[in-house]
Design an enzyme around this catalytic site. Structure first.
Site, mmCIF file in Angstrom:
data_model
loop_
_atom_site.group_PDB
_atom_site.id
_atom_site.type_symbol
_atom_site.label_atom_id
_atom_site.label_comp_id
_atom_site.label_asym_id
_atom_site.label_seq_id
_atom_site.Cartn_x
_atom_site.Cartn_y
_atom_site.Cartn_z
ATOM 1 N N LYS A 14 1.196 -1.032 0.001
ATOM 2 C CA LYS A 14 -0.436 0.064 -0.103
ATOM 3 C C LYS A 14 0.668 1.179 0.252
ATOM 4 O O LYS A 14 2.079 1.256 0.177
ATOM 5 C CB LYS A 14 -0.691 -0.442 0.982
ATOM 6 C CG LYS A 14 -1.796 -1.115 1.400
ATOM 7 C CD LYS A 14 -2.548 -1.017 3.014
ATOM 8 C CE LYS A 14 -4.312 -1.813 2.329
ATOM 9 N NZ LYS A 14 -5.085 -1.720 3.935
ATOM 10 N N PHE A 64 -14.826 4.236 7.595
ATOM 11 C CA PHE A 64 -13.643 4.897 6.811
ATOM 12 C C PHE A 64 -13.882 5.031 6.115
ATOM 13 O O PHE A 64 -12.483 4.395 5.273
ATOM 14 C CB PHE A 64 -12.855 3.508 8.022
ATOM 15 C CG PHE A 64 -12.900 2.248 7.421
ATOM 16 C CD1 PHE A 64 -12.732 1.966 6.512
ATOM 17 C CD2 PHE A 64 -13.649 1.904 8.651
ATOM 18 C CE1 PHE A 64 -12.614 0.398 6.931
ATOM 19 C CE2 PHE A 64 -13.633 0.307 8.617
ATOM 20 C CZ PHE A 64 -13.218 -0.323 7.846
ATOM 21 N N ARG A 102 -1.468 -14.715 5.410
ATOM 22 C CA ARG A 102 -2.402 -13.248 6.426
ATOM 23 C C ARG A 102 -1.678 -13.674 7.657
ATOM 24 O O ARG A 102 -0.798 -12.578 8.149
ATOM 25 C CB ARG A 102 -3.730 -14.110 6.339
ATOM 26 C CG ARG A 102 -4.409 -13.635 5.694
ATOM 27 C CD ARG A 102 -5.149 -12.395 5.515
ATOM 28 N NE ARG A 102 -6.299 -11.967 6.437
ATOM 29 C CZ ARG A 102 -6.965 -10.842 6.335
ATOM 30 N NH1 ARG A 102 -6.345 -9.929 5.730
ATOM 31 N NH2 ARG A 102 -7.699 -10.679 7.668
ATOM 32 N N THR A 108 -5.418 -6.889 11.613
ATOM 33 C CA THR A 108 -5.421 -5.143 10.501
ATOM 34 C C THR A 108 -4.800 -4.712 11.326
ATOM 35 O O THR A 108 -4.619 -3.825 10.472
ATOM 36 C CB THR A 108 -6.810 -5.564 10.261
ATOM 37 O OG1 THR A 108 -7.406 -7.193 9.820
ATOM 38 C CG2 THR A 108 -6.595 -4.634 9.561
ATOM 39 N N ARG A 122 2.299 -5.425 10.105
ATOM 40 C CA ARG A 122 1.333 -4.250 10.265
ATOM 41 C C ARG A 122 1.167 -4.211 11.298
ATOM 42 O O ARG A 122 1.226 -3.221 11.864
ATOM 43 C CB ARG A 122 0.011 -5.513 9.855
ATOM 44 C CG ARG A 122 -0.307 -5.730 8.796
ATOM 45 C CD ARG A 122 -1.852 -6.023 8.468
ATOM 46 N NE ARG A 122 -2.726 -5.787 7.255
ATOM 47 C CZ ARG A 122 -4.040 -6.541 7.425
ATOM 48 N NH1 ARG A 122 -4.667 -6.681 7.713
ATOM 49 N NH2 ARG A 122 -4.477 -5.806 6.107
ATOM 50 N N HIS A 147 -1.543 -5.424 2.135
ATOM 51 C CA HIS A 147 -3.398 -6.028 1.371
ATOM 52 C C HIS A 147 -2.959 -7.767 1.950
ATOM 53 O O HIS A 147 -2.135 -7.517 0.611
ATOM 54 C CB HIS A 147 -4.156 -5.115 0.948
ATOM 55 C CG HIS A 147 -5.277 -6.259 0.307
ATOM 56 N ND1 HIS A 147 -5.857 -6.810 1.515
ATOM 57 C CD2 HIS A 147 -5.409 -7.754 -0.670
ATOM 58 C CE1 HIS A 147 -6.856 -7.575 0.779
ATOM 59 N NE2 HIS A 147 -6.426 -7.691 -0.179
HETATM 60 O O1 CDP Z 1 -7.524 -6.133 5.380
HETATM 61 P P1 CDP Z 1 -7.999 -6.550 6.278
HETATM 62 O O2 CDP Z 1 -8.740 -7.396 5.187
HETATM 63 O O3 CDP Z 1 -7.123 -7.403 7.356
HETATM 64 O O4 CDP Z 1 -8.786 -5.376 6.714
HETATM 65 P P2 CDP Z 1 -10.796 -5.106 6.614
HETATM 66 O O5 CDP Z 1 -11.187 -5.331 8.403
HETATM 67 O O6 CDP Z 1 -10.526 -5.607 5.424
HETATM 68 O O7 CDP Z 1 -10.101 -4.349 5.974
HETATM 69 C C1 CDP Z 1 -9.505 -3.486 5.146
HETATM 70 C C2 CDP Z 1 -8.978 -2.228 5.099
HETATM 71 O O8 CDP Z 1 -9.949 -1.531 5.305
HETATM 72 C C3 CDP Z 1 -8.097 -2.565 6.138
HETATM 73 O O9 CDP Z 1 -7.309 -3.302 5.803
HETATM 74 C C4 CDP Z 1 -7.524 -1.311 7.063
HETATM 75 O O10 CDP Z 1 -6.591 -0.602 5.542
HETATM 76 C C5 CDP Z 1 -8.354 -0.287 6.423
HETATM 77 N N1 CDP Z 1 -9.863 -0.776 8.516
HETATM 78 C C6 CDP Z 1 -10.041 1.072 8.004
HETATM 79 O O11 CDP Z 1 -8.838 2.088 7.963
HETATM 80 N N2 CDP Z 1 -10.600 0.470 9.644
HETATM 81 C C7 CDP Z 1 -11.023 0.127 10.215
HETATM 82 N N3 CDP Z 1 -11.253 -0.114 11.479
HETATM 83 C C8 CDP Z 1 -11.179 -1.449 9.802
HETATM 84 C C9 CDP Z 1 -10.271 -1.305 7.999
HETATM 85 MG MG MG Z 2 -10.163 -8.061 4.540
#
Ligand code: CDP
Ligand code: MG
Length: 245
Positions: A14, A64, A102, A108, A122, A147
């Site tokens: 990213k 967000f 992952r 995350t 991360r 990601h």
């Molecule tokens: O990327 P991942 O699948 O682990 O998490 P997700 O829950 O699918 O969320 C996608 C992306 O959104 C995350 O990688 C974060 O960059 C962003 N995000 C965020 O900014 N604030 C949150 N509360 C949850 C996710």
């Molecule tokens: Mg996701």
């Protein structure tokens, strides 16, 4: 469906990782020596809003979401330098690629990553407040550098969203392809079989497409319901075309 050793996953390095010069570190952490996974495809992408929206479609209603789109598009880390607004998209292939990746990537939320998985990628990310126009904090955004697809269904959807079959060597393609026998043009979120000024050619006779993309194009052309959106097919053909967006 897919043989375990042929599993593929999508990784995006990213804009915050690029900005902080962490690309080399991340690629090294993800190397075959460490993960047992190989490159199947790689590209540098200037991300359009359409591609970002399709990639994060499941988060459309979240507070967000808008901020997340701007983040993925590089608009937050390189607001005045469009030529630096890009992500590196990579398909990795190998045994247990999805869950394995992952794991290397980590949780995350970077704060949770630092607590629970200090060595994960991360754990080097940041948590940023999101403010409204009045400066009021309305939520947080997780700038987590990378990601990785969460499950096999997401991996297939995301690989097909970011990559054309011809971006991946034939011997490494794990999803079925089909040869197109007509022209498909895209303009203003619609698809046509004849060219008009300003339309973009998505596919021509003889082109190799993901079979599901071809099915979507044919169904949308006939006005029928399709398994996924025209935007999800078109997005990868609309990146890196012009300096717009
Ligand atoms: O990327 P991942 O699948 O682990 O998490 P997700 O829950 O699918 O969320 C996608 C992306 O959104 C995350 O990688 C974060 O960059 C962003 N995000 C965020 O900014 N604030 C949150 N509360 C949850 C996710
Ligand atoms: Mg996701």
């Amino acid at each position: 469906m897919v043989r375990e050793e042929l599993e593929q996953t999508l990784v995006l390095i990213k804009p915050d990782a690029l900005k902080n010069s962490l690309t080399g570190y991340i690629l090294s952490q993800l190397s075959e020596f460490h993960t047992g996974l190989r490159f199947a495809g790689a590209k540098v992408v200037h991300v359009t809003r359409l591609l970002a929206e399709e990639h994060y479609a499941e988060h459309r209603a979240k507070v967000f979401f808008e901020s997340l789109l701007e983040y993925l598009q590089g608009k937050l880390h390189y607001p005045d330098e469009p030529h630096k607004q890009r992500v590196i998209a990579i398909v990795y292939q190998g045994r247990n690629a999805i869950a394995g990746m992952r794991d290397v990537v980590g949780p995350t939320n970077p704060h949770q990553a630092r607590d629970a998985r200090p060595g994960s990628i991360r754990a080097l990310g940041t948590v940023v407040p999101i403010t409204d126009e009045g400066g009021e904090v309305i939520g947080t955004r997780l700038d987590n550098l990378i990601h990785a697809s969460a499950n096999p269904a997401d991996a297939e959807r995301e690989i097909k969203l970011w990559f054309k079959p011809t971006d991946i060597p034939p011997s490494m393609r794990i999803f079925p392809t089909a040869a197109c026998d007509t022209h498909f043009y895209y303009r203003d979120q619609r698809v046509y079989t004849t060219y008009t000024t300003g339309s973009i050619c998505l596919a021509a006779p003889g082109d190799v497409l993901w079979d599901t993309d071809l099915e979507v194009l044919e169904l949308v052309c006939r006005g029928a319901d399709a398994p996924y959106s025209l935007g999800a097919v078109a997005a990868k053909y609309l990146t890196n075309l012009t300096e717009e967006e």
